[in-house]
Design a protein around this motif. Structure first.
Motif, PDB file in Angstrom:
ATOM      1  N   ASP A  48       0.856  -1.174   0.000  1.00 24.88           N
ATOM      2  CA  ASP A  48       0.000   0.000   0.000  1.00 24.88           C
ATOM      3  C   ASP A  48       0.904   1.239   0.000  1.00 24.88           C
ATOM      4  N   ILE A  49       0.312   2.397  -0.081  1.00 22.92           N
ATOM      5  CA  ILE A  49       1.040   3.655   0.072  1.00 22.92           C
ATOM      6  C   ILE A  49       1.140   3.907   1.566  1.00 22.92           C
ATOM      7  N   ALA A  50       2.342   3.732   2.113  1.00 25.39           N
ATOM      8  CA  ALA A  50       2.507   3.816   3.567  1.00 25.39           C
ATOM      9  C   ALA A  50       3.989   3.814   3.924  1.00 25.39           C
ATOM     10  N   PRO A  51       4.306   4.209   5.161  1.00 26.89           N
ATOM     11  CA  PRO A  51       5.693   4.105   5.618  1.00 26.89           C
ATOM     12  C   PRO A  51       6.144   2.647   5.708  1.00 26.89           C
ATOM     13  N   LEU A  52       7.416   2.428   5.447  1.00 25.77           N
ATOM     14  CA  LEU A  52       8.057   1.136   5.648  1.00 25.77           C
ATOM     15  C   LEU A  52       9.165   1.361   6.666  1.00 25.77           C
ATOM     16  N   LYS A  53       9.224   0.510   7.676  1.00 23.83           N
ATOM     17  CA  LYS A  53      10.186   0.661   8.772  1.00 23.83           C
ATOM     18  C   LYS A  53      11.207  -0.467   8.713  1.00 23.83           C
ATOM     19  N   CYS A  54      12.489  -0.111   8.815  1.00 23.62           N
ATOM     20  CA  CYS A  54      13.573  -1.098   8.889  1.00 23.62           C
ATOM     21  C   CYS A  54      14.300  -0.935  10.212  1.00 23.62           C
ATOM     22  N   GLU A  55      14.503  -2.034  10.912  1.00 20.66           N
ATOM     23  CA  GLU A  55      15.322  -2.039  12.116  1.00 20.66           C
ATOM     24  C   GLU A  55      16.601  -2.794  11.797  1.00 20.66           C
ATOM     25  N   PHE A  56      17.712  -2.323  12.372  1.00 28.03           N
ATOM     26  CA  PHE A  56      19.030  -2.871  12.055  1.00 28.03           C
ATOM     27  C   PHE A  56      19.680  -3.510  13.280  1.00 28.03           C
ATOM     28  N   THR A  57      20.716  -4.294  13.039  1.00 25.17           N
ATOM     29  CA  THR A  57      21.404  -5.007  14.115  1.00 25.17           C
ATOM     30  C   THR A  57      21.978  -4.061  15.160  1.00 25.17           C
ATOM     31  N   ASP A  58      22.336  -2.852  14.770  1.00 29.38           N
ATOM     32  CA  ASP A  58      22.901  -1.897  15.732  1.00 29.38           C
ATOM     33  C   ASP A  58      21.828  -1.123  16.497  1.00 29.38           C
ATOM     34  N   GLY A  59      20.544  -1.462  16.269  1.00 26.22           N
ATOM     35  CA  GLY A  59      19.453  -0.811  16.978  1.00 26.22           C
ATOM     36  C   GLY A  59      18.876   0.409  16.289  1.00 26.22           C
ATOM     37  N   THR A  60      19.483   0.849  15.210  1.00 25.52           N
ATOM     38  CA  THR A  60      18.958   2.011  14.503  1.00 25.52           C
ATOM     39  C   THR A  60      17.708   1.629  13.710  1.00 25.52           C
ATOM     40  N   VAL A  61      16.946   2.656  13.362  1.00 24.30           N
ATOM     41  CA  VAL A  61      15.718   2.485  12.595  1.00 24.30           C
ATOM     42  C   VAL A  61      15.762   3.449  11.419  1.00 24.30           C
ATOM     43  N   LYS A  62      15.280   2.989  10.273  1.00 27.40           N
ATOM     44  CA  LYS A  62      15.228   3.823   9.074  1.00 27.40           C
ATOM     45  C   LYS A  62      13.834   3.669   8.474  1.00 27.40           C
ATOM     46  N   TYR A  63      13.286   4.790   8.008  1.00 30.93           N
ATOM     47  CA  TYR A  63      11.957   4.785   7.402  1.00 30.93           C
ATOM     48  C   TYR A  63      12.048   5.141   5.920  1.00 30.93           C
ATOM     49  N   PHE A  64      11.129   4.565   5.157  1.00 31.21           N
ATOM     50  CA  PHE A  64      10.996   4.854   3.733  1.00 31.21           C
ATOM     51  C   PHE A  64       9.527   5.130   3.434  1.00 31.21           C
ATOM     52  N   ALA A  65       9.273   6.082   2.545  1.00 32.30           N
ATOM     53  CA  ALA A  65       7.929   6.281   2.014  1.00 32.30           C
ATOM     54  C   ALA A  65       7.825   5.367   0.803  1.00 32.30           C
ATOM     55  N   VAL A  66       6.915   4.405   0.861  1.00 35.54           N
ATOM     56  CA  VAL A  66       6.732   3.457  -0.234  1.00 35.54           C
ATOM     57  C   VAL A  66       5.346   3.677  -0.814  1.00 35.54           C
ATOM     58  N   CYS A  67       5.308   3.861  -2.118  1.00 39.53           N
ATOM     59  CA  CYS A  67       4.039   4.149  -2.792  1.00 39.53           C
ATOM     60  C   CYS A  67       3.729   3.058  -3.795  1.00 39.53           C
ATOM     61  N   GLY A  68       3.271   1.936  -3.283  1.00 34.28           N
ATOM     62  CA  GLY A  68       2.884   0.814  -4.133  1.00 34.28           C
ATOM     63  C   GLY A  68       4.050  -0.064  -4.517  1.00 34.28           C
ATOM     64  N   GLY A  69       3.726  -1.244  -4.990  1.00 35.16           N
ATOM     65  CA  GLY A  69       4.724  -2.204  -5.418  1.00 35.16           C
ATOM     66  C   GLY A  69       4.500  -3.544  -4.738  1.00 35.16           C
ATOM     67  N   PHE A  70       5.568  -4.312  -4.631  1.00 37.87           N
ATOM     68  CA  PHE A  70       5.496  -5.660  -4.059  1.00 37.87           C
ATOM     69  C   PHE A  70       6.665  -5.902  -3.118  1.00 37.87           C
ATOM     70  N   LEU A  71       6.442  -6.775  -2.155  1.00 38.87           N
ATOM     71  CA  LEU A  71       7.492  -7.231  -1.252  1.00 38.87           C
ATOM     72  C   LEU A  71       7.556  -8.748  -1.374  1.00 38.87           C
ATOM     73  N   GLU A  72       8.784  -9.259  -1.464  1.00 39.03           N
ATOM     74  CA  GLU A  72       8.980 -10.705  -1.488  1.00 39.03           C
ATOM     75  C   GLU A  72      10.000 -11.078  -0.429  1.00 39.03           C
ATOM     76  N   MET A  73       9.700 -12.117   0.340  1.00 39.05           N
ATOM     77  CA  MET A  73      10.642 -12.676   1.307  1.00 39.05           C
ATOM     78  C   MET A  73      10.876 -14.122   0.914  1.00 39.05           C
ATOM     79  N   GLN A  74      12.131 -14.447   0.649  1.00 36.58           N
ATOM     80  CA  GLN A  74      12.484 -15.808   0.265  1.00 36.58           C
ATOM     81  C   GLN A  74      13.955 -16.036   0.558  1.00 36.58           C
ATOM     82  N   ASP A  75      14.262 -17.188   1.106  1.00 36.70           N
ATOM     83  CA  ASP A  75      15.650 -17.576   1.388  1.00 36.70           C
ATOM     84  C   ASP A  75      16.377 -16.530   2.221  1.00 36.70           C
TER      85      ASP A  75
END
Length: 139
Positions: A48-75
Motif C-alpha cells: 500500500d502507500i505507507a511508511p516502511l520501517k527497517c530495524e538494524f542489528t545496531d538498533g537504529t531504525v530507518k523509514y521509507f515512504a513506499v508508494c505501491g509495489g510488491f514485497l517478497e521474502m524468500q531464502d
C-alpha cells in the motif's frame, strides 16, 4: 541480538537501498499491516502507500515512504519492488505539506473534470511523507 537478513528496495530507475544488517521490516500490505523477521516463511505481498520501517542489528531504525509495489521474502532475503520509494531523510516536510494542501483543495473543489482517484492517491502519498516526518522528528 536479533538475527539479520538481506534487504533491498528497488525502484524502476535504481537500486534505492540495500543492507545485510536488517532485523525487522514493518510495512502495510493491501491486506493490512505486516512484519518480517529473519527466516520468515516465503511470502509475497502487494504494498500500500505507507511508511516502511527497517530495524538494524545496531538498533537504529530507518523509514521509507513506499508508494505501491510488491514485497517478497524468500531464502532469508527481503526484496521490495516499489513503484515509488524515498528514504525518510530525503523527504522535504514543507514540500509534502504543500502537496497535501493541493490535493485537499482539488478534492474540496469537486470540479466536474476532477480525477478523484488521482487526487486521493496524491493526498495519500503526501500524508505518508508527513507521517515519516513525524516518526523521525523531522521539522
Amino acid at each position: 541480538m536479533a538475527t539479520a537478513f538481506a534487504f533491498e528496495i528497488v525502484t524502476p530507475d535504481k537500486m534505492l537501498f540495500t543492507s545485510e544488517e536488517v532485523t525487522y521490516v514493518g510495512f502495510r500490505a493491501l491486506s493490512g499491516n505486516m512484519g518480517i523477521k529473519a527466516h520468515h516463511v516465503p511470502a509475497i505481498a502487494s504494498l500500500d502507500i505507507a511508511p516502511l520501517k527497517c530495524e538494524f542489528t545496531d538498533g537504529t531504525v530507518k523509514y521509507f515512504a513506499v508508494c505501491g509495489g510488491f514485497l517478497e521474502m524468500q531464502d532469508n532475503k527481503c526484496t521490495v519492488l516499489a513503484t515509488i520509494a524515498e528514504p525518510g531523510e530525503d523527504i522535504d516536510r514543507a514540500r509534502a505539506n504543500a502537496a497535501k494542501e493541493r490535493a485537499e483543495a482539488r478534492l474540496a473543489a469537486k470540479s466536474e473534470n476532477l480525477d478523484v482517484e488521482r487526487a486521493e492517491m496524491a493526498l495519500k502519498r503526501a500524508l505518508t511523507r508527513l507521517r515519516i516526518c513525524e516518526l523521525t522528528g523531522k521539522k
